[in-house]
Design a protein around this motif. Structure first.
Motif, PDB file in Angstrom:
ATOM      1  N   ALA A 108       6.936   0.512   7.407  1.00 63.81           N
ATOM      2  CA  ALA A 108       6.693   1.584   6.439  1.00 63.81           C
ATOM      3  C   ALA A 108       5.230   1.698   6.043  1.00 63.81           C
ATOM      4  N   GLY A 109       4.391   0.775   6.536  1.00 64.11           N
ATOM      5  CA  GLY A 109       2.968   0.829   6.227  1.00 64.11           C
ATOM      6  C   GLY A 109       2.576   0.109   4.961  1.00 64.11           C
ATOM      7  N   THR A 169       0.799  -1.214   0.000  1.00 63.43           N
ATOM      8  CA  THR A 169       0.000   0.000   0.000  1.00 63.43           C
ATOM      9  C   THR A 169       0.837   1.271   0.000  1.00 63.43           C
ATOM     10  N   THR A 170       2.163   1.128   0.184  1.00 56.50           N
ATOM     11  CA  THR A 170       3.014   2.305   0.153  1.00 56.50           C
ATOM     12  C   THR A 170       3.056   2.873  -1.252  1.00 56.50           C
ATOM     13  N   PRO A 171       2.963   4.209  -1.431  1.00 55.54           N
ATOM     14  CA  PRO A 171       3.013   4.795  -2.769  1.00 55.54           C
ATOM     15  C   PRO A 171       4.275   4.383  -3.512  1.00 55.54           C
ATOM     16  N   ALA A 172       4.119   4.007  -4.740  1.00 55.21           N
ATOM     17  CA  ALA A 172       5.251   3.548  -5.543  1.00 55.21           C
ATOM     18  C   ALA A 172       6.075   4.719  -6.035  1.00 55.21           C
ATOM     19  N   GLY A 229      11.874   1.919   3.488  1.00 50.71           N
ATOM     20  CA  GLY A 229      12.151   1.531   4.861  1.00 50.71           C
ATOM     21  C   GLY A 229      13.396   0.681   4.971  1.00 50.71           C
ATOM     22  N   ILE A 230      13.924   0.623   6.180  1.00 52.34           N
ATOM     23  CA  ILE A 230      15.097  -0.192   6.472  1.00 52.34           C
ATOM     24  C   ILE A 230      14.898  -0.821   7.849  1.00 52.34           C
ATOM     25  N   ALA A 231      15.367  -2.043   7.997  1.00 51.20           N
ATOM     26  CA  ALA A 231      15.293  -2.731   9.284  1.00 51.20           C
ATOM     27  C   ALA A 231      16.556  -3.557   9.469  1.00 51.20           C
ATOM     28  N   THR A 232      16.888  -3.808  10.714  1.00 50.24           N
ATOM     29  CA  THR A 232      18.117  -4.514  11.054  1.00 50.24           C
ATOM     30  C   THR A 232      17.820  -5.643  12.038  1.00 50.24           C
ATOM     31  N   ASP A 233      18.700  -6.623  12.045  1.00 48.54           N
ATOM     32  CA  ASP A 233      18.645  -7.677  13.057  1.00 48.54           C
ATOM     33  C   ASP A 233      20.059  -7.967  13.533  1.00 48.54           C
ATOM     34  N   PHE A 234      20.160  -8.594  14.691  1.00 49.98           N
ATOM     35  CA  PHE A 234      21.459  -8.798  15.322  1.00 49.98           C
ATOM     36  C   PHE A 234      21.532 -10.145  16.011  1.00 49.98           C
ATOM     37  N   THR A 235      22.756 -10.646  16.160  1.00 47.93           N
ATOM     38  CA  THR A 235      22.962 -11.756  17.084  1.00 47.93           C
ATOM     39  C   THR A 235      22.639 -11.260  18.495  1.00 47.93           C
ATOM     40  N   ALA A 236      22.205 -12.171  19.354  1.00 45.26           N
ATOM     41  CA  ALA A 236      21.857 -11.775  20.717  1.00 45.26           C
ATOM     42  C   ALA A 236      22.174 -12.947  21.649  1.00 45.26           C
ATOM     43  N   CYS A 237      22.583 -12.604  22.813  1.00 42.19           N
ATOM     44  CA  CYS A 237      22.619 -11.304  23.468  1.00 42.19           C
ATOM     45  C   CYS A 237      24.002 -10.667  23.241  1.00 42.19           C
ATOM     46  N   THR A 238      24.031  -9.539  22.559  1.00 44.48           N
ATOM     47  CA  THR A 238      25.255  -8.813  22.260  1.00 44.48           C
ATOM     48  C   THR A 238      25.107  -7.412  22.842  1.00 44.48           C
TER      49      THR A 238
END
Length: 575
Positions: free
Chosen positions: A501-502, A10-13, A103-112
């Motif tokens: 980002a919706g 649904t985000t505007p192209a 939009g941007i998203a991140t992930d990580f090893t845990a527990c760091t």
């Protein structure tokens, strides 16, 4: 091959009609960025940066000083370098217009964990502290806080703390409170200077947005946050009077729901990445948990094993149960609306890499090179043609301790059955099998605890080894589904970015449209499964003998090792 359902964004192209998101996966040795199309999850470009400082587990890079046993540190500026390098490189490879990224998203090893000042500056970047080991990031595989973890567990059990069963009855030395207590007791000055004890998953989002938001995943699984509260000040004071305010003063912070928007990309981070300032930045997440939607595994009973240097097992359920040795159960810990369970194995790919690096003779390496194969591939080819049990070996997969179900990082690896006729490929196969046995122990424990595993989904770098995947299918005696992406965590992060980002209403809709899964890619062979039952029986006997107190020789050997190394090369960890 892919089992996906069309969805609509649904985000505007942008001008080209499509929009895109970036997923950035921070692993143990490198960070990788992937450009993903919002409409269907197509991965259009990727780039990786190996951390310049890698893992500091023997010496501190800044001084060359030797680190004590069981330490594992990193340099936080390496994480920012990934944003500067891998993100723009991935965008260039994709050929998209950066202005179409939403939009941007991140992930990580845990527990760091990152110790910081109030503004997020890591303590190792504060002049005068660069030579202090406790000023650096403590990576997930930093196990030097086992003594503190033991005290937490003993006290919590004695007091009947209500949160302890949510973690299978044991808190890990890898987690926030054990590592924080170690910092207090080994470098009090740094502990007092530290104003925030921050998961790296949240620290990198802080760098992207300028705003510090805790993610619900690590708060629950690694920060002992249950039913809206951390462990009480009374409990913490009983551990150490100076630790009473740890949760309140160093850990507690506003918590963001997974797949929600943590903030907007700052001008500074936009300059690093080449992305438009103001786009959505999703709340941080853990590499394992973020992978579930990438594998279309958001329903109860689908256990996702993210298999790399270690393995993390995550699964949603509609019921709350106590599973012995689990890493935790958190309401909304994977996706909103379900209880998210986590278990894991501290060493998997690391064990295979250790064997290849240290135990394989030169002629084997030469033969692999002559055939144009890696040593791993060569050993696999030799091993896979032999019948189950032909090597006469059984191994324990504890070279980096045991995360589940024993939660004991003082345990160590062992191989039983070696003879003068044993070949390297036979040992290699026994190590592969040992990790499958460890996973079976986890699956059986969940099943016995009223949280049934109905589908096993494999993700991570090790899915590239078909023989290993078949071993897992035979050992578990159940089909193995395989994620349809080589970059599961990064794709999962991108899916979270799309929701933030919706572009989609929720993570379930985004997973259906953007995730990819090859269901039942490997099925068990009945004869091999029966043969592995016999080997698994031997594994279980060894598992319980060494792991449940019948023989504490592994603990004693670890203590002797620490004492000997400290005597030969004493290291002042504090000032």
């Amino acid at each position: 091959m892919s089992d996906s359902t069309p969805g609509s964004a649904t985000t505007p192209a942008g001008a080209g009609g499509d929009t895109y998101v970036i997923g950035v996966d921070y692993g143990t040795l490198s960070g990788r960025a992937v450009v993903v199309r919002v409409s269907d999850g197509a991965e259009l470009g990727a780039a990786t940066l190996e951390y310049p400082h890698a893992v500091m587990d023997t010496t501190l890079a800044a001084t060359g000083a030797q680190l004590p046993p069981e330490w594992a540190l990193q340099v936080p500026s390496d994480y920012v370098d990934v944003l500067r390098s891998a993100v723009p490189a991935a965008v260039r490879e994709s050929g998209i217009d950066p202005q179409d990224v939403v939009g941007i998203a991140t992930d990580f090893t845990a527990c760091t964990m990152v110790p910081t000042l109030a503004d997020g500056t890591p303590l190792n970047e504060v002049p005068g502290y660069e030579g202090r080991p406790h000023a650096y990031v403590k990576l997930w595989k930093h196990h030097a806080a086992q003594a503190q973890a033991n005290r937490i567990n003993e006290l919590a059990a004695a007091r009947g703390e209500a949160w302890l069963p949510r973690y299978g009855g044991l808190i890990s030395s890898e987690w926030e409170f054990a590592k924080g207590l170690q910092l207090l007791e080994e470098d009090r000055e740094l502990y007092d200077v530290m104003e925030h004890w921050v998961e790296a998953a949240d620290w990198i989002v802080w760098q992207l947005t300028g705003e510090y938001v805790r993610n619900a995943c690590t708060a629950g699984y690694k920060g002992i946050y249950q039913d809206g509260a951390y462990p009480s000040e009374e409990f913490l004071a009983a551990l150490n009077p100076d630790f009473a305010g740890f949760a309140r003063d160093k850990v507690e912070h506003a918590i963001g729901a997974l797949a929600s928007r943590a903030g907007s990309l700052s001008e500074e981070a936009a300059a690093w990445t080449g992305l438009p300032a103001g786009i959505a930045v999703a709340v941080g997440n853990v590499d394992a948990h973020v992978t579930a939607p990438a594998a279309q595994a958001t329903d109860p009973g689908q256990m996702v094993a993210i298999m790399g240097t270690s393995t993390c097992h995550v699964m949603n359920s509609d019921r709350l149960s106590e599973v012995p040795g689990m890493c935790g159960v958190v309401d909304g810990g994977i996706v909103e609306g379900f209880y998210g369970y986590e278990a894991g194995q501290s060493g998997v790919g690391d064990i295979f890499a250790w064997f290849v690096a240290n135990q394989v003779p030169g002629e084997i390496k030469d033969a692999a090179t002559a055939e144009g194969l890696s040593v791993h591939e060569y050993l696999t080819e030799q091993a896979q043609g032999e019948p189950v049990g032909a090597h006469g070996l059984v191994a324990l997969d504890w070279h980096s301790g045991n995360r589940s179900v024993l939660v004991d990082h003082e345990l160590s690896g062992t191989i039983v059955g070696l003879t003068l006729a044993t070949k390297p490929h036979e040992v290699y196969r026994a190590l592969l099998e040992s990790t499958a046995f460890g996973t079976r122990k986890i699956v059986e424990t969940f099943n016995a605890s009223g949280v049934p595993v109905t589908e096993f989904v494999a993700a991570g770098g090790l899915i590239r080894n078909p023989f290993l995947m078949q071993v897992y299918a035979d050992v578990l005696n159940m089909p193995i589904s395989v994620i349809g992406s080589a970059q599961g965590p990064a794709l999962g992060s991108a899916i979270h970015a799309a929701v933030a980002a919706g572009a989609y209403e929720d993570i379930h809709a985004a997973a259906a449209a953007m995730g990819h899964l090859d269901r039942a890619a490997y099925t068990p062979d009945p004869e091999r499964a029966e043969a592995y039952d016999a080997l698994y029986h031997e594994y279980t006997d060894l598992h319980d003998y060494f792991g449940r107190g019948a023989n504490d020789v592994m603990h004693r050997l670890k203590a002797l090792r620490r004492a000997a190394r400290t005597a030969v090369a004493p290291q002042a960890v504090s000032a």
